[in-house]
Design a protein around this motif. Structure first.
Motif, PDB file in Angstrom:
ATOM      1  N   THR A  19       1.364 -10.884   3.893  1.00 54.63           N
ATOM      2  CA  THR A  19       0.457 -11.013   5.028  1.00 54.63           C
ATOM      3  C   THR A  19      -0.157  -9.678   5.428  1.00 54.63           C
ATOM      4  OG1 THR A  19       1.699 -12.917   5.834  1.00 54.63           O
ATOM      5  CG2 THR A  19       0.265 -11.818   7.416  1.00 54.63           C
ATOM      6  N   SER A  20       0.634  -8.620   5.508  1.00 55.48           N
ATOM      7  CA  SER A  20       0.087  -7.328   5.930  1.00 55.48           C
ATOM      8  C   SER A  20      -0.908  -6.778   4.909  1.00 55.48           C
ATOM      9  CB  SER A  20       1.204  -6.317   6.185  1.00 55.48           C
ATOM     10  OG  SER A  20       1.920  -6.069   5.003  1.00 55.48           O
ATOM     11  N   THR A  21      -0.698  -7.068   3.636  1.00 49.92           N
ATOM     12  CA  THR A  21      -1.640  -6.618   2.604  1.00 49.92           C
ATOM     13  C   THR A  21      -2.938  -7.412   2.693  1.00 49.92           C
ATOM     14  OG1 THR A  21       0.184  -6.019   1.146  1.00 49.92           O
ATOM     15  CG2 THR A  21      -1.980  -6.303   0.117  1.00 49.92           C
ATOM     16  N   ALA A  22      -2.824  -8.730   2.823  1.00 53.82           N
ATOM     17  CA  ALA A  22      -4.010  -9.580   2.880  1.00 53.82           C
ATOM     18  C   ALA A  22      -4.866  -9.297   4.113  1.00 53.82           C
ATOM     19  CB  ALA A  22      -3.592 -11.047   2.868  1.00 53.82           C
ATOM     20  N   SER A  23      -4.217  -8.889   5.199  1.00 50.04           N
ATOM     21  CA  SER A  23      -4.959  -8.601   6.434  1.00 50.04           C
ATOM     22  C   SER A  23      -5.235  -7.113   6.594  1.00 50.04           C
ATOM     23  CB  SER A  23      -4.192  -9.118   7.650  1.00 50.04           C
ATOM     24  OG  SER A  23      -2.952  -8.457   7.783  1.00 50.04           O
ATOM     25  N   SER A  25      -3.382  -4.583   7.256  1.00 49.49           N
ATOM     26  CA  SER A  25      -2.828  -4.060   8.504  1.00 49.49           C
ATOM     27  C   SER A  25      -1.607  -3.210   8.189  1.00 49.49           C
ATOM     28  CB  SER A  25      -2.457  -5.198   9.449  1.00 49.49           C
ATOM     29  OG  SER A  25      -1.526  -6.055   8.847  1.00 49.49           O
ATOM     30  N   THR A  26      -1.328  -2.309   9.078  1.00 49.81           N
ATOM     31  CA  THR A  26      -0.168  -1.450   8.955  1.00 49.81           C
ATOM     32  C   THR A  26       0.402  -1.251  10.351  1.00 49.81           C
ATOM     33  OG1 THR A  26       0.617   0.746   8.324  1.00 49.81           O
ATOM     34  CG2 THR A  26      -1.663   0.590   8.980  1.00 49.81           C
ATOM     35  N   ASP A  27       1.684  -1.029  10.430  1.00 44.81           N
ATOM     36  CA  ASP A  27       2.314  -0.888  11.742  1.00 44.81           C
ATOM     37  C   ASP A  27       1.862   0.375  12.474  1.00 44.81           C
ATOM     38  OD1 ASP A  27       3.637   0.782   9.991  1.00 44.81           O
ATOM     39  OD2 ASP A  27       5.641   0.244  10.658  1.00 44.81           O
ATOM     40  N   ARG A  28       1.214   1.296  11.782  1.00 42.20           N
ATOM     41  CA  ARG A  28       0.745   2.538  12.418  1.00 42.20           C
ATOM     42  C   ARG A  28      -0.708   2.454  12.886  1.00 42.20           C
ATOM     43  NH1 ARG A  28       1.270   7.123   8.498  1.00 42.20           N
ATOM     44  NH2 ARG A  28       0.461   8.280  10.276  1.00 42.20           N
ATOM     45  N   SER A  29      -1.425   1.427  12.487  1.00 40.79           N
ATOM     46  CA  SER A  29      -2.836   1.326  12.841  1.00 40.79           C
ATOM     47  C   SER A  29      -3.028   0.971  14.310  1.00 40.79           C
ATOM     48  CB  SER A  29      -3.519   0.262  11.972  1.00 40.79           C
ATOM     49  OG  SER A  29      -4.878   0.145  12.346  1.00 40.79           O
ATOM     50  N   ASN A  74       2.336  18.870  -0.057  1.00 41.75           N
ATOM     51  CA  ASN A  74       3.237  18.634  -1.184  1.00 41.75           C
ATOM     52  C   ASN A  74       4.688  18.513  -0.733  1.00 41.75           C
ATOM     53  OD1 ASN A  74       1.185  18.595  -3.032  1.00 41.75           O
ATOM     54  ND2 ASN A  74       1.323  20.784  -3.476  1.00 41.75           N
ATOM     55  N   ASP A  75       4.974  19.014   0.471  1.00 38.44           N
ATOM     56  CA  ASP A  75       6.336  18.924   1.003  1.00 38.44           C
ATOM     57  C   ASP A  75       6.641  17.546   1.593  1.00 38.44           C
ATOM     58  OD1 ASP A  75       6.624  21.580   0.340  1.00 38.44           O
ATOM     59  OD2 ASP A  75       6.034  22.275   2.337  1.00 38.44           O
ATOM     60  N   THR A  76       5.601  16.755   1.815  1.00 40.23           N
ATOM     61  CA  THR A  76       5.784  15.441   2.419  1.00 40.23           C
ATOM     62  C   THR A  76       6.458  14.515   1.423  1.00 40.23           C
ATOM     63  OG1 THR A  76       3.751  15.801   3.650  1.00 40.23           O
ATOM     64  CG2 THR A  76       4.606  13.564   3.604  1.00 40.23           C
ATOM     65  N   ASN A  77       7.399  13.710   1.922  1.00 45.08           N
ATOM     66  CA  ASN A  77       8.085  12.797   1.004  1.00 45.08           C
ATOM     67  C   ASN A  77       7.172  11.633   0.618  1.00 45.08           C
ATOM     68  OD1 ASN A  77       8.444  10.467   2.702  1.00 45.08           O
ATOM     69  ND2 ASN A  77      10.154  11.494   3.709  1.00 45.08           N
ATOM     70  N   PHE A  78       7.558  10.935  -0.408  1.00 42.24           N
ATOM     71  CA  PHE A  78       6.731   9.878  -0.993  1.00 42.24           C
ATOM     72  C   PHE A  78       6.426   8.774   0.015  1.00 42.24           C
ATOM     73  CE2 PHE A  78       6.294   5.913  -3.442  1.00 42.24           C
ATOM     74  CZ  PHE A  78       5.177   6.259  -4.193  1.00 42.24           C
ATOM     75  N   LYS A  79       7.420   8.321   0.782  1.00 44.78           N
ATOM     76  CA  LYS A  79       7.197   7.240   1.744  1.00 44.78           C
ATOM     77  C   LYS A  79       6.180   7.638   2.802  1.00 44.78           C
ATOM     78  CE  LYS A  79      11.393   4.517   1.415  1.00 44.78           C
ATOM     79  NZ  LYS A  79      12.537   3.942   2.132  1.00 44.78           N
ATOM     80  N   GLU A  80       6.226   8.876   3.261  1.00 47.66           N
ATOM     81  CA  GLU A  80       5.263   9.352   4.259  1.00 47.66           C
ATOM     82  C   GLU A  80       3.852   9.416   3.672  1.00 47.66           C
ATOM     83  OE1 GLU A  80       6.542  12.975   6.141  1.00 47.66           O
ATOM     84  OE2 GLU A  80       8.520  12.141   6.549  1.00 47.66           O
ATOM     85  N   LEU A  85      -1.605   7.084   3.464  1.00 46.89           N
ATOM     86  CA  LEU A  85      -2.689   6.490   2.676  1.00 46.89           C
ATOM     87  C   LEU A  85      -2.967   5.054   3.096  1.00 46.89           C
ATOM     88  CD1 LEU A  85      -1.794   7.925  -0.847  1.00 46.89           C
ATOM     89  CD2 LEU A  85      -3.730   8.577   0.609  1.00 46.89           C
ATOM     90  N   ASN A  86      -1.924   4.288   3.400  1.00 44.07           N
ATOM     91  CA  ASN A  86      -2.109   2.911   3.872  1.00 44.07           C
ATOM     92  C   ASN A  86      -2.845   2.873   5.206  1.00 44.07           C
ATOM     93  OD1 ASN A  86      -0.983   1.611   1.689  1.00 44.07           O
ATOM     94  ND2 ASN A  86       1.070   1.520   2.587  1.00 44.07           N
ATOM     95  N   LEU A  87      -2.538   3.813   6.089  1.00 44.51           N
ATOM     96  CA  LEU A  87      -3.212   3.880   7.382  1.00 44.51           C
ATOM     97  C   LEU A  87      -4.702   4.174   7.199  1.00 44.51           C
ATOM     98  CD1 LEU A  87      -3.224   3.930  10.463  1.00 44.51           C
ATOM     99  CD2 LEU A  87      -2.556   6.347  10.340  1.00 44.51           C
ATOM    100  N   ILE A  88      -5.027   5.123   6.348  1.00 49.02           N
ATOM    101  CA  ILE A  88      -6.434   5.455   6.088  1.00 49.02           C
ATOM    102  C   ILE A  88      -7.155   4.254   5.499  1.00 49.02           C
ATOM    103  CG2 ILE A  88      -7.966   6.886   4.668  1.00 49.02           C
ATOM    104  CD1 ILE A  88      -5.807   9.125   4.965  1.00 49.02           C
TER     105      ILE A  88
END
Length: 127
Positions: A19-23, A25-29, A74-80, A85-88
């Motif tokens: 659902t979040s992909t189809a719409s 949306s992200t919890d940070r938006s 480059n110091d940022t972890n992968f999940k962050e 990128l998902n927020l953008i």
């Protein structure tokens, strides 16, 4: 396109696209969504009881024109990095202007019951 409409299966009833992909949306938006209550009522009157909710996003040319740099070092972890990128992506897609129609198609599914670990939330949350 003059008008963009996305149909989104809710309650985990689409096994291929979450659902979040189809719409998009992200919890940070914080992009504003306007709930269209009249559409839901009109849909019920026309026999479209599978429509759970409808909302719109307004077009925002400032967001679309902005060159949003990804402030991920480059110091940022992968999940962050993925979260940023998902927020953008979410904000840019929402800025195009959409009508999002959330539908419940569970009663059309050939799978009548889901394992308890995958049981969708109650539709009452949307009413």
């Amino acid at each position: 396109f003059q008008k963009r409409v996305a149909y989104i299966n809710v309650f985990k009833s689409d096994f291929q696209v979450h659902t979040s992909t189809a719409s998009f949306s992200t919890d940070r938006s914080t992009y504003p969504h306007i709930i269209e209550e009249n559409y839901i009522q009109e849909g019920k009157e026309e026999g479209l009881s599978f429509v759970v909710a409808t909302c719109t996003t307004e077009r925002d040319d400032n967001i679309l024109r902005s060159k949003t740099p990804c402030h991920v070092s480059n110091d940022t972890n992968f999940k962050e990095k993925i979260s940023e990128l998902n927020l953008i992506m979410s904000d840019k897609l929402n800025a195009l202007g959409w009508t999002k129609v959330f539908v419940d198609t569970r009663h059309y599914s050939p799978i009548k019951t889901l394992p308890k670990t995958c049981k969708p939330p109650s539709r009452e949350l949307w009413n």
